[in-house]
Design an enzyme around this catalytic site. Sequence first.
Site: not given
Length: 435
Positions: A245, A314, A324, A359
């Site tokens: 994020n 999450d 890869k 938070f």
Amino acid sequence: MNLAGKKILLGVSGGIAVYKSCELLRLLQKKGAEVRVCMTDAATEFVAPLTFASLSKCPVYLKNGAVEARPFQHIDFPRWADLYLVVPATANVIGKFACGIADDPVSLCFMSCTCPRVIAPAMNVAMYNSPAVKRNLEILRGFENTTVLESPAGELACGEVGQGRLMEPAEIAKYLETRDEKPALSLSKGRETKGEKVQCEPPAISVAVDIPPTQDASLPGFGKKVLLTAGRTEEAIDPVRYISNRSSGKTAVALASVFYANGFEVEVVAGPMEAEFPKGVRVTKIRSARDMHDAVLERMKNASVLVHCAAVADYRPKVAATEKIKDSRSQLILELEPNPNILRDSVAQKRDDQVIVGFALETDHFEEHAAEKLAKSGADALLLNAPVATDSGFGRDCVRFALVETGKPVPQLAMGEKVDLAETILNFCLERLNG
Ligand SMILES: Cc1cc2nc3c(=O)[nH]c(=O)nc-3n(C[C@H](O)[C@H](O)[C@H](O)COP(=O)(O)O)c2cc1C
């Protein structure tokens, strides 16, 4: 380093992680490297030399091997190699390397090799943290052309949790592929250069400088410790891709600064982030949510305050590919599974004299979602914040926030600097700590 055609000598010493060096051997071969193996006697008790001989298609150099036929293996093996890789490296061989003892194939090859050397320690957390091992690793980091890989924290084979795991074979291979080519040791001059301290990608855990907290007894946080989580987490999809994020870590830095300035000892478990912590803050770097989970639970015992500021993923990919993922131009479906809930699990271990603040980042129905999350988590308070405005949130100095306390109505979100947010949390924690 392109591994194709490279000659790698794999030194195997006697730890529980020996089986992983078989996996590493195969991985290196798949990448085109030629691998030979030397083993300590203890290593042969974990995995038979026959396994390594079969995989490498070459006799293994052993202490009690056919010496008459090949008397100079301790010179020939390392001279053949472009790279000497010791995986796993026990506390015992690390001690020998550091002190110049060479009485088994792995330590003999270490001493007589002239190529770059890479060592991957693996052991129980208490062994890893023992003064002798710490000192010996530090000595090795100072050796020319010698690299000591990080040992990630997590669950150990002995059932304990902490630092000392062997770096995963895929990560070792990836590190080798991304490291620069280093010249062989100069035999003639014996130059002294500073050893290389690896920041492997992805880094596992590395503990930064430990500077004592302020000694000013008049400060409100004197004698107390705060444990913060910071930054974002990265959840591997394959060796080069991840889910993450946009958290910059600025809020955690504001918190660390404010708590430190108020006399607290500050320890941080930090994922990747751009903002930098001030001196005096002890930082443990992690990458994934699971590493953060383990590191926090392991460290929370001595903390008076926990503030869960990190933006933790999450979910993570159910399977992280070791190679890869190739572009096949067809649809790719990633299956995700939930990460452990760090806030909830730390609340489960909370003592009455500890304060825990979580938070909650919300983009809609702020009050409703925050109240629900607070009730579910059992934390003392939740810092509700919103990233939606263009002038606040991720990477910026301002943020819209409100501190939601158990049993009180949810206040309106107000715009403030991240330092204001940190002071709001500090004041709440001090109030709680002082009864
Ligand atoms: C079941 C078992 C697991 C062990 N695992 C480790 C380990 O992971 N790391 C370590 O440093 N020593 C470990 N040891 C201790 C070493 O095997 C021991 O120190 C041995 O003398 C190491 O020899 P070497 O360094 O010559 O291979 C383990 C011992 C046993 C019995």
